[in-house]
Design an enzyme around this catalytic site. Structure first.
Site, PDB file in Angstrom:
ATOM      1  N   CYS A 289      39.745  32.028  50.110  1.00  0.00           N
ATOM      2  CA  CYS A 289      38.360  31.366  50.254  1.00  0.00           C
ATOM      3  C   CYS A 289      37.662  32.122  51.464  1.00  0.00           C
ATOM      4  O   CYS A 289      36.771  32.898  51.464  1.00  0.00           O
ATOM      5  CB  CYS A 289      38.401  29.788  50.303  1.00  0.00           C
ATOM      6  SG  CYS A 289      38.692  29.292  48.855  1.00  0.00           S
TER       7      CYS A 289
HETATM    8  N1  LIG Z   1      42.902  28.530  45.826  1.00  0.00           N
HETATM    9  C1  LIG Z   1      41.986  27.696  46.411  1.00  0.00           C
HETATM   10  O1  LIG Z   1      42.193  26.825  47.463  1.00  0.00           O
HETATM   11  C2  LIG Z   1      40.345  27.726  46.091  1.00  0.00           C
HETATM   12  C3  LIG Z   1      39.572  26.613  46.115  1.00  0.00           C
HETATM   13  C4  LIG Z   1      38.296  26.610  45.658  1.00  0.00           C
HETATM   14  C5  LIG Z   1      38.024  27.478  44.796  1.00  0.00           C
HETATM   15  N2  LIG Z   1      38.747  28.716  44.756  1.00  0.00           N
HETATM   16  C6  LIG Z   1      38.216  29.687  43.825  1.00  0.00           C
HETATM   17  O2  LIG Z   1      38.380  29.594  42.239  1.00  0.00           O
HETATM   18  C7  LIG Z   1      38.943  30.856  41.782  1.00  0.00           C
HETATM   19  C8  LIG Z   1      40.483  31.046  41.354  1.00  0.00           C
HETATM   20  O3  LIG Z   1      41.139  30.832  42.263  1.00  0.00           O
HETATM   21  P1  LIG Z   1      42.932  30.594  42.404  1.00  0.00           P
HETATM   22  O4  LIG Z   1      43.224  30.362  43.565  1.00  0.00           O
HETATM   23  O5  LIG Z   1      42.971  29.525  41.334  1.00  0.00           O
HETATM   24  O6  LIG Z   1      43.060  31.775  41.662  1.00  0.00           O
HETATM   25  P2  LIG Z   1      44.692  32.285  41.287  1.00  0.00           P
HETATM   26  O7  LIG Z   1      45.215  33.866  41.374  1.00  0.00           O
HETATM   27  O8  LIG Z   1      45.663  31.465  41.744  1.00  0.00           O
HETATM   28  O9  LIG Z   1      44.438  32.186  39.682  1.00  0.00           O
HETATM   29  C9  LIG Z   1      43.702  32.618  38.835  1.00  0.00           C
HETATM   30  C10 LIG Z   1      44.309  33.035  37.487  1.00  0.00           C
HETATM   31  O10 LIG Z   1      43.673  33.485  36.554  1.00  0.00           O
HETATM   32  C11 LIG Z   1      44.243  34.233  35.863  1.00  0.00           C
HETATM   33  N3  LIG Z   1      43.349  35.216  34.930  1.00  0.00           N
HETATM   34  C12 LIG Z   1      42.852  36.224  35.632  1.00  0.00           C
HETATM   35  N4  LIG Z   1      41.973  36.767  34.600  1.00  0.00           N
HETATM   36  C13 LIG Z   1      42.042  36.248  33.652  1.00  0.00           C
HETATM   37  C14 LIG Z   1      41.613  36.182  32.436  1.00  0.00           C
HETATM   38  N5  LIG Z   1      40.708  37.014  31.979  1.00  0.00           N
HETATM   39  N6  LIG Z   1      41.889  35.162  31.298  1.00  0.00           N
HETATM   40  C15 LIG Z   1      42.962  34.291  31.767  1.00  0.00           C
HETATM   41  N7  LIG Z   1      43.442  34.169  32.771  1.00  0.00           N
HETATM   42  C16 LIG Z   1      42.929  35.085  33.854  1.00  0.00           C
HETATM   43  C17 LIG Z   1      45.247  34.917  36.710  1.00  0.00           C
HETATM   44  O11 LIG Z   1      46.320  35.576  36.043  1.00  0.00           O
HETATM   45  C18 LIG Z   1      45.441  33.681  37.619  1.00  0.00           C
HETATM   46  O12 LIG Z   1      46.708  33.242  37.244  1.00  0.00           O
HETATM   47  C19 LIG Z   1      38.462  31.722  42.569  1.00  0.00           C
HETATM   48  O13 LIG Z   1      37.287  32.181  42.632  1.00  0.00           O
HETATM   49  C20 LIG Z   1      38.596  31.235  43.898  1.00  0.00           C
HETATM   50  O14 LIG Z   1      37.823  31.862  45.100  1.00  0.00           O
HETATM   51  C21 LIG Z   1      40.007  29.004  45.098  1.00  0.00           C
END
Ligand SMILES: NC(=O)c1ccc[n+]([C@@H]2O[C@H](COP(=O)([O-])OP(=O)(O)OC[C@H]3O[C@@H](n4cnc5c(N)ncnc54)[C@H](O)[C@@H]3O)[C@@H](O)[C@H]2O)c1
Length: 450
Positions: A289
């Protein structure tokens, strides 16, 4: 928008018959999927990574906040993790939680585009798509909406009663919304359920459906006026933290040069019951983030307004400098001991970007380690949250938190204040410590605090 489609969607949510797809089973998507199974929805966890799906099917969680037994219970209740797009057929609600990284300093929305195209092939009238990935204001309606409409031939209801996209009439409409995720990995007090959830829709009908869906998952929803507003909420929250951490980091560097104890000043300031919020210095910012999200906003401002978001640029500048600052301070400390970084054995306590999590994406610890390695130090990491399986690409050895490891190091650097790092043990066994988190407060030790 036909009242019937909204009513039908609300009824499916109320009776938990709505088929839910969560696209992306990562730190954000997996907890949403688990919660939805818990309250009774049929859930497909659509995930691009075969390895992740294999782990999920084996009830082996790779997300710190989700326990294996939670996953096992979900699987027993019908949760279906899959890479097969065919499993999306007939979905009623889809939540998109895919990565939104920076590529060459610019927003990379290709994961959202891909997810949108996959969902569009299965989109039916009355179905609802909610984006949760963090992104700049405008993404949901300007990018995702058209991808869904073009790929499905359906239309999107818009405020004021009209519709856009595709070729279908009112009866061929779908719902679209944005709801930012506020998950805070490792936070034992505030989780998905008891953290208010901001919700939005591209029309009153969409807002009603998105709100009803999240009302079924969390204690409180906070509806806002548009998708762009909801997108801005998330960036405001993260930019606020980013800027305040940069402020306190810069203050900490100046306070040291002024020979003032910044940590005591921070604690005293935090006794003010209004108009102040406590932030503490550290070796930089990390995770998915803070190092990324403010740049999404700055990029949008630059693209659309031709202006520079100066606060973001300044905060990036200060926070990105912190690993260098740590390197400089420890170089001076070793010098005082007639030692050089070159050849010294350095134990880094904490690889994750924050305490009590296993997430080491963009972690400042890695930047500190790289700089020390480039200067010839022999670097080791200790992080009880990170199992070996997560560290295939890690260049440095992982060692246990043990008295012998502390004593063997020429220098121990505290980078993360994990609860497992016992301050008394570090103080008693480490020969020289640089404490970037003030973990050893109150203990006698040889070394310095950031
Ligand atoms: N991690 C945090 O603390 C947090 C908090 C708030 C918001 N976010 C936001 O949430 C979003 C996701 O973050 P995250 O930490 O969960 O990421 P992450 O990398 O842990 O998970 C994302 C998943 O999506 C999968 N993926 C990618 N493209 C795909 C597709 N087309 N179809 C199916 N699966 C697909 C990836 O393989 C991965 O497993 C980002 O925009 C991030 O900025 C994250």
């Amino acid at each position: 928008m036909s009242i019937t489609l909204v009513d039908q969607a609300l009824e499916r949510i109320q009776h938990r018959t709505a088929k839910l797809v969560v696209v992306g089973q990562g730190y954000v998507g997996l907890p949403v999927a688990m919660r939805a199974v818990e309250v009774g929805f049929p859930v497909v966890g659509f995930e691009a990574s075969i390895d992740r799906v294999k782990s999920l099917r084996a009830a082996e969680s790779y997300v710190g906040d989700i326990r294996d037994d939670t996953l096992r219970r979900a699987l027993d209740s019908g949760y279906l993790p899959t890479t097969d797009p065919g499993a999306l057929a007939g979905f009623d609600i889809a939540v998109i939680s895919v990565p939104t990284p920076l590529r060459d300093g610019m927003p990379d929305l290709s994961f959202i585009e891909q997810a949108g195209a996959t969902l569009a092939a299965h989109l039916r009238p009355g179905a609802c798509v909610v984006l949760e990935s963090t992104t700049y204001p405008g993404t949901t309606t300007e990018l995702l909406g058209p991808i869904l409409a073009d790929g499905s031939g359906l239309t999107r209801a818009v405020a004021g009663g009209g519709s856009v996209g595709g070729g279908g009439g009112v009866e061929g409409q779908f719902f679209l919304g944005y709801s930012p995720e506020r998950i805070d990995p490792g936070n034992l007090t505030h989780g998905l359920v008891n953290t208010p959830k901001v919700v939005s829709g591209d029309s009153p009908g969409s807002l009603a459906v998105v709100t009803a869906f999240f009302d079924s998952l969390v204690d409180e929803t906070v509806p806002v006026g548009s998708c762009a507003e909801a997108e801005l909420v998330k960036l405001l929250e993260n930019t606020f933290r980013h800027v305040n951490i940069a402020l306190i980091n810069e203050l900490a560097m100046f306070a040291r040069d002024l020979d003032v104890d910044v940590w005591r000043a921070i604690d005293a300031a935090a006794t003010k019951p209004f108009g102040y919020m406590k932030f503490t210095p550290g070796p930089g910012v990390g995770g998915h983030c803070l190092p990324i999200d403010p740049s999404y906003l700055a990029w949008r401002v630059k693209q659309h307004l031709g202006r520079t978001f100066r606060f973001v640029e300044l905060a990036n500048d200060v926070n990105e400098h912190m690993p260098d600052y740590v390197h400089g301070r420890v170089t001076a400390m070793l010098n005082q001991q007639r030692k050089s970084v070159n050849g010294s054995r350095v134990l880094l306590l904490g690889l994750a970007y924050k305490k009590a999590t296993s997430d080491w994406r963009e972690s400042p610890s890695v930047h500190v380690a790289r700089r020390l390695t480039a200067s010839g130090a022999e670097v080791r990491f200790c992080d009880p949250y990170i199992p070996d399986v997560n560290t295939q690409h890690l260049t440095w050895p992982l060692v246990p938190f043990a008295e012998a490891e502390l004593a063997d190091a020429d220098l121990v650097i505290v980078l993360v204040d994990h609860p497992e790092f016992d301050a008394a043990t570090i103080a008693a066994h480490a020969r020289l410590v640089f404490d970037s988190k003030n973990l050893l407060r109150g203990h006698e030790f040889t070394g310095e605090v950031l």
